[in-house]
Design an enzyme around this catalytic site. Structure first.
Site, PDB file in Angstrom:
ATOM      1  CG  ASP A   1      -6.489  -1.454  -1.620  1.00  0.00           C
ATOM      2  OD1 ASP A   1      -6.765  -2.661  -1.783  1.00  0.00           O
ATOM      3  OD2 ASP A   1      -5.551  -1.063  -0.886  1.00  0.00           O
TER       4      ASP A   1
ATOM      5  CG  ASP B   1      -1.962  -1.070   1.209  1.00  0.00           C
ATOM      6  OD1 ASP B   1      -2.414  -1.416   0.105  1.00  0.00           O
ATOM      7  OD2 ASP B   1      -2.338  -1.560   2.284  1.00  0.00           O
TER       8      ASP B   1
END
Length: 183
Positions: A148, A126
């Protein structure tokens, strides 16, 4: 028949683009930044590029589950779900062109993170962090990635399109009933 198949296949170019963009950005972040290191910020710190890893799913849920359970819940099960969604999207004729594209975006997002879970055993990469300015008593939104973003935004667009479709059908039925009584 070939045109119909081509029409159903074409949106899956979005899947390919999401997976490629997701994996390229994750590779760049992991090559250029150490874990927890911030690369740069944009818009006065509103957006930060920071290298994080996540063994869980959204908001690190399940990160502390045993590895075998994480694999089952976060790789095997999502692959079955994505497989079913793709199968159903090819079989069904009731999706609009827009809905087919957002389903392809959802598929790309899902595959992007599944690829990380299979090939990056230390966690999904991330790297996008948004400043929240204390909203909901948090300083930064949980760090996320391109996959995401594709999953969340395309799921929202699909749900909204389905809801508006239901609204449109009910409105049309009401109009037919009203016009039927007026004849």
């Amino acid at each position: 028949m070939a045109n119909k198949l081509r029409e159903k296949l074409f949106p899956y170019l979005i899947t390919l683009l999401v997976v490629i963009f997701d994996q390229v950005t994750k590779t760049a972040v992991s090559a250029d930044l150490h874990i927890h290191e911030t690369g740069f910020t944009l818009f006065n710190g509103f957006i930060r590029i920071v290298h994080e890893k996540n063994l869980g799913v959204a908001f690190s849920l399940g990160a502390h589950f045993p590895a075998a359970l994480r694999y089952l819940l976060f790789v095997v099960f999502p692959l079955f779900v994505l497989g079913y969604v793709v199968f159903y999207s090819f079989k069904a004729d009731n999706f609009s062109r827009f809905q087919r594209f957002v389903i392809a975006g959802i598929t790309g997002g899902g595959l992007g993170n599944i690829i990380d879970r299979i090939f990056r055993p230390d966690g999904v990469i991330d790297f996008i962090s948004l400043k929240m300015y204390g909203l909901f008593h948090i300083s930064h939104f949980p760090t996320f990635n391109i996959a995401d973003f594709a999953l969340a935004s395309c799921t929202l667009m699909l749900l909204l399109s389905l809801l508006f479709g239901i609204y449109r059908i009910k409105k049309e039925r009401t109009r037919k009933i009203v016009n039927g009584y007026n004849n």
